[in-house]
Scaffold this active site. Structure first.
Site, PDB file in Angstrom:
ATOM      1  N   HIS A 215       0.844  -1.120   0.106  1.00  0.00           N
ATOM      2  CA  HIS A 215      -0.101  -0.081  -0.066  1.00  0.00           C
ATOM      3  C   HIS A 215       0.829   1.211  -0.094  1.00  0.00           C
ATOM      4  CE1 HIS A 215      -2.792  -2.868   2.160  1.00  0.00           C
ATOM      5  NE2 HIS A 215      -3.617  -2.440   1.091  1.00  0.00           N
TER       6      HIS A 215
ATOM      7  N   LYS B  55      -1.167  -7.300  -7.507  1.00  0.00           N
ATOM      8  CA  LYS B  55      -1.148  -8.467  -7.042  1.00  0.00           C
ATOM      9  C   LYS B  55      -2.476  -8.816  -7.209  1.00  0.00           C
ATOM     10  CE  LYS B  55      -1.486  -8.702  -2.436  1.00  0.00           C
ATOM     11  NZ  LYS B  55      -2.711  -9.410  -2.325  1.00  0.00           N
TER      12      LYS B  55
ATOM     13  N   SER C 266      -2.240  -8.050   3.631  1.00  0.00           N
ATOM     14  CA  SER C 266      -2.857  -7.928   5.083  1.00  0.00           C
ATOM     15  C   SER C 266      -3.231  -9.392   5.660  1.00  0.00           C
ATOM     16  CB  SER C 266      -4.229  -7.049   5.084  1.00  0.00           C
ATOM     17  OG  SER C 266      -3.661  -5.650   4.604  1.00  0.00           O
TER      18      SER C 266
END
Length: 282
Positions: free
Chosen positions: A37, A150, A187
């Site tokens: 991010h 991704k 995450s």
């Protein structure tokens, strides 16, 4: 940089920026930010005068039995990363701010683009993605929006949605960011225990194998995905959802490595579903 929780606050700030002639970049996220991010925010900050980061775990893209409730959340951690990366504003709304209790409008996509890969095994996922991203585009009215490679199918879906619905926003795809040992940043990596974390390396090893075969001249896409599948199956903790080669733009399955080919996978390591991919241009 500041964090706001309402649509009204975002619109007021963006209006002020645009009156001053400033460009605005948007980085849509579900929070619990990592280096992947951060790379999106850093690029957005380099290419725009101001950057809005949305930090919202979107319930409409989670199916029954998925990890909506357990999805990691840490806004203070996210704020520190955003500040360091050059963000100007964080939009961190409650679900009630994003979705009216009697809302009956969704943005959906039908056809080959969502028929394969994650769209096949998570049938409501992209409807939720398209809906929330459309809402964010309408709220922020960015000049550019940044998405990671991704989630390659998501990137293709967003590009097509922007084209089909005439959104006035440029979509920028950014490279996958990996850990030192090759695992793609996610995450959901936080769900993995130490044994699963080691097992998860089978994804990046399969990517490296497939990419090496393609760059070495192998034209048969099925041979490449078969070799990648065999490698992943050597890991006892891995359960394959899919390993497929598709056209990178249309997400239609291909048999030969010609044009721009996306070779993508989704693999369960224990209970955690991870994705990875590479794109080969012939």
């Amino acid at each position: 940089m500041k964090t706001v929780k309402t649509v009204e606050e975002v619109r007021a700030q963006v209006k002020e920026w645009k009156i001053s002639g400033l460009t605005v970049g948007l980085v849509p996220t579900m929070g619990f930010l990592h280096e992947g991010h951060k790379s999106l925010i850093t690029r957005a900050a380099a290419e725009n005068d101001r950057v809005v980061v949305s930090d919202f775990v979107n319930p409409t893209q989670f199916g029954e039995g998925e990890d909506l409730e357990s999805y990691p959340r840490d806004i203070k951690r996210d704020e520190a990363l955003c500040l360091e990366a050059g963000a100007s504003l964080i939009f961190h709304p409650e679900v009630s701010e994003m979705y009216f209790p009697d809302a009956c409008t969704m943005v959906d996509m039908r056809g080959e683009l969502t028929a394969e890969l994650c769209g096949k095994t998570r049938p409501i996922h992209f409807r939720g993605v398209c809906t929330v991203v459309s809402k964010l585009f309408n709220i922020v009215t960015p000049d550019r929006a940044y998405f990671g490679q991704k989630d390659a199918q998501q990137l293709a879906v967003i590009k097509r949605m922007v084209r089909d619905l005439n959104f006035g926003v440029e979509i920028v795809g950014c490279p996958i960011i990996r850990e030192a040992d090759g695992l793609a940043k996610s995450s959901r990596n936080t769900y993995l225990d130490s044994q699963e974390r080691q097992a998860a390396l089978c994804l990046s090893k399969a990517v490296a194998l497939g990419k090496s075969m393609a760059e070495g001249g192998e034209k048969n896409a099925e041979k490449i995905t078969a070799a990648m599948t065999a490698l992943i199956k050597e890991e006892p903790l891995a359960k394959i959802d899919y390993v497929k080669a598709v056209n990178a733009e249309t997400i239609k399955p291909v048999t030969e490595m010609s044009g721009e080919v996306l070779v993508a996978m989704a693999v369960y390591i224990g209970k955690t579903r991870l994705i990875d991919n590479f794109i080969f241009k012939a």
